[in-house]
Scaffold this active site. Structure first.
Site, PDB file in Angstrom:
ATOM      1  CB  THR A   1      -1.028  -0.011   1.156  1.00  0.00           C
ATOM      2  OG1 THR A   1      -1.836   1.166   1.038  1.00  0.00           O
ATOM      3  CG2 THR A   1      -0.390  -0.032   2.526  1.00  0.00           C
ATOM      4  CD  GLU A   2      -1.271   3.411  -3.316  1.00  0.00           C
ATOM      5  OE1 GLU A   2      -1.538   2.414  -2.611  1.00  0.00           O
ATOM      6  OE2 GLU A   2      -2.096   3.957  -4.066  1.00  0.00           O
ATOM      7  CG  ASN A   3      -0.824   3.999   3.589  1.00  0.00           C
ATOM      8  OD1 ASN A   3      -1.114   3.173   2.725  1.00  0.00           O
ATOM      9  ND2 ASN A   3      -1.235   3.878   4.831  1.00  0.00           N
ATOM     10  N   GLY A   4       2.955   3.068   2.810  1.00  0.00           N
ATOM     11  CA  GLY A   4       4.143   2.580   3.487  1.00  0.00           C
ATOM     12  C   GLY A   4       4.032   1.267   4.229  1.00  0.00           C
TER      13      GLY A   4
ATOM     14  CB  SER B   1       5.831   3.804  -0.432  1.00  0.00           C
ATOM     15  OG  SER B   1       4.671   3.125  -0.837  1.00  0.00           O
TER      16      SER B   1
END
Lengths: 240, 223
Positions: free
Chosen positions: B48-51, B90
């Site tokens: 997921t993009e937020n890490g 990320s």
């Protein structure tokens, strides 16, 4: 050397009208709610800071945090990737009325621009947005047969950051996915202000565990029981 | 079988193509459903993009930790072997070609692989999120979508009319009626509903499909 300051008001002092302010967090995760609210208190008491350009992935939710800053009239422009949320009313109303600016940046480009700002790299090329409306007016170059868009660094006058542990030298750890943009912003701002759940003595954080080294941090204030944006939303809290 | 696949069935079909151990990003909304339909013995690692890498299902209600969310701001859990990282790392995973598959929703997809999935025009507040990054870098960029819009217009088109997310980036399309690859600037039909004729499918597709000798049946279980 001890970077701790006595309270939230001291932590956010010196943020002036027209500054570029980075605010850590992705949605509510990592949002430094107490620092933001202290800045709103400062604005209510003194009329400053206003005309801020705020950099965050989003543009506020409900009536707390960045949304409350927008409602209070402190924000002239948002630089973000996704100005939507469960309750985006604060930004949406002002945007549709033409009262707030928006620089929309693809999320990975936003992260890399901030990283570049902290790392002294004035520009870089990314494949993101090539051939789209977002790339209009930006230089394009071909590398190894593929097209890339030139993007510039993003720096800030100040950053508000939420950490889990801080030692008095400013070495930081973060909690779970609350890390997100914060290590990048801490490096990209001239004045990096951190609220930490616990402040410890140098040596109490294993150097192997430090995520943001203290060189990127200027001020630390302890907020032992930080509130979470999502929890405040569910309680219907409004910071007005 | 009904006249078209449900969203869950489209997600199920896309999930069947994800290899064991693949690193996968699922777009917010409908694509998140793909995670539920991983075939037995094939364990993907979700990004997921937020890490976060290697997150699992949503927690039970009341068990949420709001520092542990996905790109859609929904609460998640961690699987053993999960990792946290900052946003620049990320998206380095994304643009650097380290993801095997990205699965996204769409408004329109063109035969040359152009994708339009972030804006329906100048009205309202624009929001792009990570879509423009995600379409670059993953080895396969797949789209899951109803075959037509709510008013019955083709979503698979010769040229996108809506603002583009990325140019020439989509490699495979899973729809409610068919599975198509994008190769050489054309839609190549791989599977279609067995109850549907090629002519009827072509009639609701906005670009001429390439028809290979072998066209499989698109069949999904009732879900």
């Amino acid at each position: 050397m001890d970077k701790t300051v006595p309270d939230l008001a001291a932590a956010v002092s010196g943020i002036e009208d027209g500054m570029v302010l980075m605010v850590g967090g992705f949605g509510g995760s990592g949002a430094p709610i107490e620092l933001i609210h202290a800045l709103i208190d400062c604005f209510k008491a003194t009329g400053s800071p206003k005309n801020l350009t705020v950099v965050n992935n989003n543009a506020g939710n409900g009536r707390i945090g960045i949304a409350a800053m927008i409602d209070a009239g402190m924000v002239a422009k948002m630089i973000c990737s996704f100005p939507r949320s469960a309750d985006p009313r604060a930004f949406t109303e002002k945007y549709l009325a033409g009262d707030i600016g928006l620089e929309l940046v693809p999320q990975g480009t936003l992260a890399e621009r901030i990283r570049a700002g902290g790392a002294g790299i004035p520009a870089f090329y990314t494949p993101a947005s090539y051939g789209t409306d977002v790339a209009k007016g930006k230089p394009v170059a071909e590398f190894d047969g593929k097209h890339y868009v030139q993007e510039r660094w993003l720096k800030a006058d100040a950053a508000l950051i939420k950490a889990e542990l801080a030692d008095t030298l400013g070495n930081l750890t973060y909690r779970k996915a609350a890390r997100n943009f914060s290590p990048l912003m801490a490096a990209a701002a001239k004045l990096t202000i951190v609220q930490a759940t616990r402040i410890v003595t140098p040596g109490d954080i294993d150097p192997e565990q430090v995520v943001t080294p203290g060189i990127f941090v200027n001020r630390i204030v302890e907020v032992a029981e930080p509130r979470q944006e999502e929890a405040l939303m569910r309680e219907g809290v409004a910071y007005v | 079988m009904s006249a078209k696949l449900s969203n869950a069935q489209i997600a199920w079909r896309a999930a069947q193509d994800i290899e064991d151990g693949a690193y996968v990003n699922l777009g917010i909304g409908f694509p998140e459903m793909v995670a539920k339909f991983q075939p037995p013995g094939k364990q993907a690692i979700f990004h997921t993009e937020n890490g976060v890498l290697n997150f699992g299902e949503a927690p039970a209600e009341g068990e949420e930790d709001w520092d542990l969310i996905n790109a859609g701001k929904k609460a998640i859990t961690l699987r053993p072997g999960a990792a946290f990282f900052h946003h620049a790392d990320s998206f380095g995973m994304v643009r650097g070609g380290h993801l095997d598959v990205a699965i996204l929703g769409t408004y329109e997809v063109a035969e040359n692989g152009d994708l339009a999935n972030w804006s329906t025009g100048p009205k309202g507040v624009p929001a792009v999120g990570g879509a423009m990054d995600l379409v670059h870098g993953a080895k396969r960029v797949a789209v899951i979508t109803d075959h037509v819009t709510k008013d019955g217009k083709p979503k698979l088109v010769k040229k996108c009319t809506l603002p583009l997310t990325g140019v020439g980036c989509v490699t495979r399309v899973y729809t409610s009626l068919a599975v198509l690859d994008i190769e050489g600037g054309r839609f190549v039909l791989r599977e279609k509903l067995p109850t549907m004729s090629v002519a009827d499918l072509q009639a609701v597709t906005g670009a001429e499909m390439v028809l290979p000798d072998q066209i499989g049946d698109l069949v999904a279980p009732e879900l």
